[in-house]
Design a protein around this motif. Structure first.
Motif, short mmCIF file in Angstrom:
data_model
loop_
_atom_site.label_atom_id
_atom_site.label_comp_id
_atom_site.label_asym_id
_atom_site.label_seq_id
_atom_site.Cartn_x
_atom_site.Cartn_y
_atom_site.Cartn_z
N GLN A 203 0.83 -1.22 0.00
CA GLN A 203 0.00 0.00 0.00
C GLN A 203 0.86 1.26 0.00
O GLN A 203 0.51 2.26 -0.63
CB GLN A 203 -0.94 -0.02 1.22
N ASP A 206 1.86 1.61 -3.49
CA ASP A 206 0.69 2.07 -4.26
C ASP A 206 0.44 3.57 -4.03
O ASP A 206 0.04 4.29 -4.94
CB ASP A 206 -0.56 1.28 -3.87
N TRP A 207 0.67 3.99 -2.81
CA TRP A 207 0.51 5.42 -2.48
C TRP A 207 1.47 6.27 -3.30
O TRP A 207 1.09 7.28 -3.88
CB TRP A 207 0.73 5.64 -0.98
N LYS A 211 -1.82 4.93 -6.77
CA LYS A 211 -2.85 3.90 -6.94
C LYS A 211 -3.70 3.72 -5.68
O LYS A 211 -4.77 3.14 -5.73
CB LYS A 211 -2.20 2.56 -7.31
N LEU A 212 -3.16 4.13 -4.54
CA LEU A 212 -3.93 4.12 -3.30
C LEU A 212 -4.46 5.54 -3.10
O LEU A 212 -3.68 6.50 -3.13
CB LEU A 212 -3.04 3.72 -2.12
N HIS A 213 -5.77 5.65 -2.93
CA HIS A 213 -6.39 6.97 -2.90
C HIS A 213 -6.73 7.41 -1.48
O HIS A 213 -6.82 6.61 -0.57
CB HIS A 213 -7.65 6.97 -3.78
N TRP A 214 -6.94 8.70 -1.35
CA TRP A 214 -7.31 9.27 -0.05
C TRP A 214 -8.63 8.71 0.45
O TRP A 214 -8.86 8.62 1.65
CB TRP A 214 -7.39 10.80 -0.14
N SER A 215 -9.50 8.35 -0.48
CA SER A 215 -10.81 7.85 -0.06
C SER A 215 -10.80 6.35 0.17
O SER A 215 -11.82 5.78 0.57
CB SER A 215 -11.86 8.20 -1.12
N ASP A 216 -9.65 5.69 -0.08
CA ASP A 216 -9.56 4.25 0.20
C ASP A 216 -9.48 4.03 1.72
O ASP A 216 -8.92 4.86 2.44
CB ASP A 216 -8.34 3.64 -0.50
N PRO A 217 -10.02 2.89 2.19
CA PRO A 217 -10.15 2.69 3.65
C PRO A 217 -8.88 2.95 4.48
O PRO A 217 -8.98 3.60 5.52
CB PRO A 217 -10.61 1.23 3.75
N LYS A 220 -8.45 6.73 4.65
CA LYS A 220 -9.64 7.35 5.26
C LYS A 220 -9.63 7.13 6.79
O LYS A 220 -10.06 7.99 7.56
CB LYS A 220 -10.90 6.74 4.65
N ASP A 411 -8.73 13.38 -3.37
CA ASP A 411 -8.67 12.44 -4.51
C ASP A 411 -8.54 13.20 -5.83
O ASP A 411 -7.79 12.81 -6.73
CB ASP A 411 -9.95 11.59 -4.56
#
Lengths: 420, 278
Positions: A203, A206-207, A211-217, A220, A411
């Protein structure tokens, strides 16, 4: 007579021109800092001894306006030969104006740690890191004791950290944590500290790639923890208008807060706090994360670590080879040892000898670095994302926006900064 | 003409040329390290879609709505001083004092005064009122910043109005007094109409000043926050270049600010001049 004077002046300039061309200019924000004086003196002496007739001209620049001045200078082709920069978003924004150093310093680069903060999108290294920067929590042992806590057993999990803050909250004062988010910097620190165990290694990668988004768990959850800790009274009042450098750390030293999210190098680090508070009065621990990812171990939080500051070479320099050698000398173990001993910065070069420094805090930190280093999440964010996180963190802190709204706004900025 | 040449050259080199240069950059995708490519109105279209730009423009509207306050306060104080209140020399000096301080100093002072543990909240605490994070909340940050800007600049306005009042016909005022006019009637019907050119000048100068001279204060006091609560166009210009390495976008916002200020100043001059001719 007049003609003779003019001819003499022209002759002087002609004779002097090779010497002028042999001047390497370095821009740095620490040149005027007394604690850095020995480091720069030795770097200058080593460079000028290695290159007779050449001069290393170290120019101090104002910290607050450094990147504005540098950007303007680079755009007008008037930048320095050697460029100092902070690792992460600021360094990465400059790579277009620099030369890659992989082929230039092949012997030095393998000995360096913290290179990712200075690596361009093409995977090449554009700055040579001199110091490492990381994030840990420093705490006031006397205040822990007064709150009925064991000053020799700092928290190692989010549950334990919550108990610590509950104890301070029950007392009323001091605050559990110092908070200084006027510039949004505390939110940056919190992001990396809270992500250290919340994200898996994949992750984190991915960040970096967007690929890892701010809205991903996983992220968040960190935003929610930011809101919850504020709501649960972990911080002193007025944190949104409190300046971090150097007010927050001065207030921590005065006992306004029991804990502070600090740094490993330059400022707000082990040496500053041990010097100002007393070696036996300050402790250090890696900050636990609100959640523990599958590949992490509960009770053993990591230290977000990356290159702190480094030097790169301007691609428009008239003396690229000399500038490269100036960088080599500035980052050499012999010269860096003065920086480490005088300022307490943690070196990026593994060959620098730190055994002479007698500090319990540094010994602990060096131990963690060997086994528990994790990526610095905020340093792997784009400048635009960080700027938006500054804004959103302040609004979240006040309850003026929701976690969902903040994540959506972030995002959008991330998608523009790191298109997939 | 020959004597005007140095001034013309200075204006051309340091004003006109940078203006066109900046406009040229605003049509590119330049960064600090890359001259970029021609993208036409791309940066201007981007601004329309940028929440920070929209917020800055909304804040600019709030700033503009405060212009009447910035003009009225110094005018009223100048009239009071002109009426010969006791200690007027002292008041004139005190009023002017903040105008000689730099915005950075003023910002630093008020950062301390308005911090949560600062002097203002301490005073409120004595009165039993709980403290407010004046600069840390969106609802209070911009009004407080504008109040500080007003405090720091009204002294200059007072001087300008005092200069204007010295040209008001004493005979007219005396005639009105003999006709039985009350003080407020003399102000409203004699003095203020006589001050119309000064009001016009002060309004235009204040508008331009508020749109282009608040950066220092905002930078020190709030850093444009919380969120974007105190981000005005000139602060956004700095942020785009200084924080985000987007000089072309900064140039585009600069051009918007330039045209906005120019049009507003022109409109104000037209409206106020037309009213003067009624």
């Amino acid at each position: 007579m007049q003609k003779l004077k003019i001819l003499t002046a022209i002759a002087t300039m002609v004779v002097a021109s090779p010497a002028l061309a042999q001047e390497i200019t370095v821009w740095d924000v620490n040149v005027d800092d007394a604690a850095h004086a020995t480091y720069y003196d030795h770097a200058k002496a080593a460079f000028e001894a290695a290159h007779p007739g050449a001069t290393l001209n170290l120019l101090s620049q104002p910290d607050a306006e450094y990147y504005t001045l540098l950007g303007t200078a680079l755009a007008s082709k008037a930048g320095p030969d050697v460029i100092w920069a902070n690792g992460g978003a600021q360094a990465k924004a400059l790579v277009g104006g620099l030369i890659p150093l992989d082929d230039k310093l092949p012997d030095l680069i393998p000995k360096l740690v913290g290179k990712s903060a200075f690596t361009g999108p093409d995977g090449k290294l554009y700055f040579i890191p001199t110091t490492l920067q990381g994030h840990v929590v420093y705490y006031n042992k006397a205040l822990y004791k007064a709150a009925g806590l064991d000053p020799e057993k700092p928290p190692t999990s989010w549950a334990e950290l919550t108990k610590v803050c509950d104890a301070f909250k029950a007392q009323g004062k001091p605050a559990c944590f110092m908070m200084a988010n006027k510039e949004g910097y505390n939110a940056e620190f919190f992001l990396s500290e809270a992500a250290n165990q919340s994200l898996t290694a994949q992750q984190q990668a991915d960040w970096l790639a967007g690929k890892l988004h701010w809205s991903d768990p996983p992220i968040k959850t960190i935003l929610q923890a930011w809101v919850d800790t504020a709501k649960n009274g972990w911080y002193q009042e007025g944190g949104n208008s409190q300046t971090m450098f150097m007010d927050e750390f001065a207030l921590f030293e005065q006992g306004v807060g029991a804990n502070v999210m600090g740094l490993l190098s330059n400022v707000a680090h082990w040496k500053q706090f041990e010097t100002n508070m007393g070696v036996d009065k300050v402790g250090v621990y890696p900050m636990p994360s609100p959640t523990v990812a599958a590949d992490q171990h509960e009770g053993a939080p990591g230290v977000p670590l990356d290159g702190g500051v480094g030097y790169g070479v301007n691609k428009d320099s008239a003396n690229i080879d000399l500038a490269v050698d100036a960088v080599r000398i500035l980052a050499s173990p012999e010269v860096l040892s003065y920086l480490v001993n005088d300022t307490g910065s943690v070196p990026a070069n593994t060959e620098v000898n730190t055994s002479g420094i007698d500090s319990p805090g540094l010994k602990q930190i060096m131990g963690w670095l060997a086994t528990r280093a994790v990526p610095t999440t905020h340093a792997n964010s784009s400048a635009a994302e960080l700027d938006e996180w500054h804004h959103q963190s302040q609004l979240l802190f006040n309850g003026e926006t929701t976690v969902d709204q903040a994540a959506t706004a972030l995002d959008k900025v991330q998608a523009e900064a790191k298109p997939q | 003409m020959l004597f005007l040449l140095p001034a013309i050259l200075l204006v051309l080199v340091f004003r006109i040329f940078p203006l066109f240069w900046g406009f040229g950059i605003s049509l590119t995708s330049a960064t600090s390290t890359d001259p970029g490519q021609f993208i036409g109105a791309g940066n201007y279209l981007r601004a329309l879609d940028d929440p920070n730009f929209r917020s800055a423009m909304a804040n600019a509207v709030v700033v503009l709505l405060s212009v009447p306050i910035f003009v009225t306060i110094p005018m009223l104080l100048a009239i009071l001083i002109h009426q010969g209140v006791p200690g007027r020399t002292f008041f004139r000096s005190v009023y002017f004092f903040p105008a000689i301080l730099s915005s950075v100093i003023i910002g630093s002072i008020f950062s301390v005064v308005l911090s949560f543990n600062g002097n203002l909240n301490a005073l409120l605490g004595i009165a039993g009122i709980s403290g407010v994070d004046w600069l840390g909340h969106s609802a209070t940050a911009l009004p407080v910043t504008l109040a500080i800007q007003c405090w720091s600049t009204f002294g200059m306005g007072v001087l300008i109005f005092l200069a204007g009042l010295s040209t008001v016909s004493k005979e007219m005022v005396e005639a009105a007094r003999l006709d039985g006019a009350k003080m407020w009637q003399i102000w409203w019907h004699v003095i203020i109409p006589e001050l119309r050119p000064i009001i016009e000048f002060s309004t235009v100068i204040t508008t331009i000043g508020l749109l282009t001279s608040m950066f220092g204060l905002i930078y020190v006091l709030t850093g444009g926050g919380p969120g974007t609560a105190t981000t005005v166009p000139e602060y956004l210009i700095w942020a785009a270049q200084g924080k985000l390495n987007r000089p072309a976008y900064a140039a585009a916002v600069s051009m918007v600010l330039f045209f906005m200020t120019s049009i507003l100043a022109w409109l104000q001059i037209r409206i106020l001049s037309r009213n003067a001719n009624i």
